[in-house]
Design a protein around this motif. Structure first.
Motif: not given
Length: 128
Positions: A7, A31, A81, A83, A105
């Motif tokens: 992420v 999430q 992911l 953000i 996302t």
């Protein structure tokens, strides 16, 4: 190969995280796999959201922990992911709501090389 993050956040998202952290103290992200905000990570003051047995610590963004529900992770485990923020209101309980921006996302598939590295490093989490 350099460390592969599962992420990460865009510079715009990092700026909003910093702003929220200055206002609210340490934060955390979650999430979920919920129907309403399933693609929107929720931002909470740290320790004000109960992490459960089905939640996985995926990494940190802006030095704040980012958790994902195991059922959601099953769908997104092959993706990094990312953000980001977009104009709009965040989830009802997410801290960015009053800012006029919301976290979103985005994702991209790992390359074969990245996936092999993650697997070799045992960074691919088997959902409980």
């Amino acid at each position: 190969m350099p460390d592969v993050l599962q992420v990460l956040a865009t510079s715009a998202a990092l700026a909003l995280i910093d702003q929220l952290r200055q206002q609210h103290g340490d934060l955390m992200f979650h999430q979920s796999g919920g129907c309403c905000d399933g693609s929107a990570p929720m931002c909470y003051p740290r320790n004000e959201f109960q992490i459960g047995d089905q939640d996985i610590l995926l990494g940190h963004i802006g030095e704040q922990p980012f958790y994902i529900n195991a059922s959601q992770y099953e769908y997104w485990q092959h993706t990094q992911l990312i953000i980001d923020i977009v104009p709009g209101r965040g989830g009802m309980f997410s801290l960015e709501g009053p800012t006029g921006q919301r976290f979103l996302t985005r994702s991209r598939l790992y390359s074969e090389e990245e996936w092999r590295w993650l697997t070799h490093q045992k960074r691919v989490v088997q959902a409980p």
